[in-house]
Motif scaffolding. Structure first.
Motif, PDB file in Angstrom:
ATOM      1  N   GLU A 276       0.864  -1.184   0.000  1.00  0.00           N
ATOM      2  CA  GLU A 276       0.000   0.000   0.000  1.00  0.00           C
ATOM      3  C   GLU A 276       0.897   1.230   0.000  1.00  0.00           C
ATOM      4  N   VAL A 278       0.288   5.145   0.110  1.00  0.00           N
ATOM      5  CA  VAL A 278      -0.589   6.312   0.187  1.00  0.00           C
ATOM      6  C   VAL A 278       0.225   7.471   0.760  1.00  0.00           C
ATOM      7  N   ARG A 298      -9.042   6.473   4.181  1.00  0.00           N
ATOM      8  CA  ARG A 298      -9.117   5.011   4.320  1.00  0.00           C
ATOM      9  C   ARG A 298     -10.541   4.567   4.626  1.00  0.00           C
ATOM     10  N   SER A 302     -12.570   2.062   2.074  1.00  0.00           N
ATOM     11  CA  SER A 302     -13.013   0.737   2.530  1.00  0.00           C
ATOM     12  C   SER A 302     -14.531   0.630   2.525  1.00  0.00           C
ATOM     13  N   ARG A 328      -6.553  -2.071   0.542  1.00  0.00           N
ATOM     14  CA  ARG A 328      -5.453  -1.159   0.209  1.00  0.00           C
ATOM     15  C   ARG A 328      -4.223  -1.869  -0.344  1.00  0.00           C
ATOM     16  N   LEU A 331      -2.632  -0.604  -3.710  1.00  0.00           N
ATOM     17  CA  LEU A 331      -3.179   0.745  -3.880  1.00  0.00           C
ATOM     18  C   LEU A 331      -2.049   1.780  -3.915  1.00  0.00           C
TER      19      LEU A 331
END
Length: 652
Positions: A276, A278, A298, A302, A328, A331
């Motif tokens: 993940e 981010v 988040r 989700s 995630r 992602l």
């Protein structure tokens, strides 16, 4: 309507908009309090402070061109086409606003809510701090038809504001020379500045930022330079980060809206990796520790994906529970918000605490992602299938994790058998060397100080985690040994991937490999593991790289260790009168070629060694580099090697 609100509405920016909060006295005495440190990081922070002022003008809608130049003597010039810093006399101070802005800490338009709705920069210490830490600073302001100029030395004005001539343009140019009596180094790194300007161009679409280095002239007479401009902002940022990764969906879901009075911009895509990535920003500052905007993102992601999967009955036959982490995996996203009065908290003061932001980001992501999934059923199905695969793999990873964390009485309470531990139990003084190979590990065990130095030999090249699922990572014996030796555990009862550092046994983790190509590759593999799976250790400043010497040079009774060819040549020039054959040179191809005493003297003894601390100045840029170096795509890696063939290294 107040005078300030009238000024904002009319676009005016004058001496009346400048407010003074406190003086400058302490900056030169305690510079680290204001710019972080007096090393390389603090040196580059000076440039960011000046550029932030120009970005503020851009955010207010008055600037679209910012030019940074590194001058021949390592001075910096920052030019913009904004409105120009006000030069009028401030009634209370009886001084020019230009002088006040540059000599008083926390004096500037960003403290007057009528001048800037939002402003970049973390603490607002601004150009006055830069001025205080520069032996010389010149401010040139183009406004009101004139060019105004003021010179400073160590923060003190050298004269009144002078008028140099007429100008039909507006804007500000700040030129400064960092004080070499304060900074450990005053040499600017082009790539470090380029990385930040590229990031700012993505975060502020439509603004042109350029960097020119007058220290490096090309064969054609031009200078090294780059121009950064992003038309689509975060959409292009996400594509840049993911350039070396295989895309799961071709689209980037780009959200640019305002919710509950908070401007929210988010870009989302998925790749085939298992990590993940981010990155969150507030007013252009990278919020390393996240905060309420990241929580809102988040939650919105989700919730929306779960609802879509349930509505489409895609989870009916799935035998495992889906957790937030599963949504995630693979992602890549960037979350950027603008807040008028950000409240920062956390260890590094880069965690956003504004509660009103959480709902705004959650709502923005939920609405836009919901529309996208409805309108793109094929891509939605691919994403949900990736989520289901992640949940299934997580159960396999949990079993592997239990193996990592299971106590074994055969290896001293769960510690790896190869670990030569130290006697001290205080993590703050303990250090562990991750050493390439059993041979060098044996030498290091003999040469170390057993009181505070532990040795963990690693066999060969560890797994390339960039290409591996988490349960495969945890099934690797060498990686399991690193987890158990450090005392780091993964996850909680909720089955997340979060690291638990409560029982971390060492606050210095030193990567010690041979000073050759293979050694560099092994060090990069280990760094990739820490960046992807133990990033908090890097962020806390606990990861280091040892620097063993390349040569031992001898001439008669004179011996010197040399860490590079330049030092070796200096020894030859000094003791061999420039004659290479007059000097005996021993080339250390590996750590195992040194005896225990030599390894201690050169590489392990805190009094003489040089350790390079691994830091992440720009996490998104580091992500891009690790993906390029260690990922599947060969073309970008080949290009990088060709560009850096003479001396390839990675700065993170």
């Amino acid at each position: 309507m107040t005078d300030n609100e009238k000024n904002l509405a009319s676009g005016s920016y004058s001496a009346d908009n400048i407010q003074v909060l406190e003086g400058l006295e302490a900056v030169r005495k305690r510079p680290a309090m204001y710019i972080g440190d007096i090393g390389e990081k603090g040196l580059h922070h000076l440039v960011y402070e000046v550029v932030d002022n120009s970005i503020d003008e851009a955010l207010a809608g008055y600037c679209n061109d910012i030019r940074v130049t590194i001058l021949e003597d390592n001075s910096i010039s920052v030019w913009d086409n904004g409105r120009g810093i006000p030069v009028g006399i401030m009634e209370k101070e009886q001084k020019s606003a230009l002088e006040v802005v540059l000599t008083v800490l926390h004096a500037g338009g960003k403290f007057d809510k009528g001048t800037y709705k939002v402003s970049g920069g973390l603490h607002g210490v601004g150009v006055s701090c830069v001025n205080a830490l520069s032996t010389y600073l010149k401010a040139e302001v183009r406004r009101e038809g004139k060019i105004h100029m003021l010179d400073f030395s160590c923060g003190k004005p050298l004269h009144e504001v002078q008028i140099l001539g007429d100008s039909t343009e507006t804007g500000t140019t700040i030129t400064f020379t960092p004080d070499n009596s304060i900074f450990i180094t005053t040499e600017y790194k082009y790539d470090t500045l380029a990385s930040r300007l590229r990031e700012l161009s993505f975060l502020n679409a439509g603004i042109k930022l350029s960097l020119t280095d007058l220290r490096h002239k090309k064969d054609d007479g031009s200078y090294k330079s780059d121009t950064f401009f992003s038309e689509k902002g975060l959409e292009e940022f996400v594509r840049y980060i993911d350039a070396a990764k295989e895309a799961l969906i071709e689209d980037v879901i780009h959200i640019n809206t305002e919710k509950q009075g908070v401007p929210v911009e988010v870009a989302i895509t998925y790749n085939t990796s298992y990590n993940e990535n981010v990155y969150s920003y507030v007013n252009n500052i990278h919020t390393i520790e996240g905060g309420t905007h990241l929580t809102g993102f988040r939650r919105g992601l989700s919730r929306t994906l779960k609802k879509y999967a349930d509505d489409m009955k895609m989870l009916d036959k799935v035998k495992v529970d889906i957790s937030g982490d599963d949504f995630r995996e693979g992602l890549t996203a960037v979350v950027s918000i603008k807040v008028a009065e950000p409240q920062f908290e956390g260890q590094t003061k880069t965690k956003l605490g504004n509660n009103e932001v959480m709902g705004a980001v959650d709502q923005a992501v939920g609405e836009a992602l919901g529309y996208y999934l409805e309108e793109h059923p094929k891509e939605a199905k691919i994403i949900v299938e990736k989520v289901i695969l992640a949940a299934t793999a997580r159960y396999a990873a949990r079993k592997a994790r239990e193996m990592v964390q299971r106590k074994s009485p055969l290896t001293g309470g769960g510690l790896p058998g190869k670990l030569a531990d130290c006697s001290s139990k205080d993590p703050a003084v303990c250090e562990i060397f991750l050493v390439e190979g059993d041979s060098a590990g044996g030498t290091a065990k003999q040469g170390r100080d057993r009181g505070f130095q532990a040795i963990l030999p690693l066999r060969g090249k560890i797994l390339n985690v960039e290409k591996a699922m988490q349960h495969k990572v945890l099934e690797s014996e060498e990686i399991r040994n690193i987890y158990t030796a450090l005392g780091v555990t993964i996850g909680t009862e909720e089955d997340t991937k979060e690291l638990n550092l409560a029982k971390l046994r060492y606050h210095k983790v030193v990567i010690m490999t041979d000073a050759d190509v293979d050694g560099s590759h092994i060090a990069t593999l280990i760094l990739t593991f820490f960046f992807r799976h133990m990033r908090p250790l890097i962020e806390l400043g606990y990861i280091y790289i040892a620097t063993p010497p390349l040569y031992l040079c001898k001439k008669g009774k004179v011996e010197e260790y040399c860490w590079d060819d330049r030092q070796r040549q200096a020894f030859i020039d000094k003791y061999g009168d420039g004659n290479e054959s007059a000097v005996h040179t021993q080339r250390y191809k590996g750590l195992g070629e040194m005896n225990a005493t030599q390894l201690w003297d050169t590489t392990m003894n805190p009094e003489h060694r040089t350790l390079r601390q691994v830091t992440i100045e720009n996490a998104a840029e580091a992500d891009h580099i690790f993906s390029m170096l260690m990922g599947e795509d060969v073309a970008p890696r080949r290009e990088f090697i060709e560009e850096n063939a003479t001396y390839a290294k990675i700065d993170v």
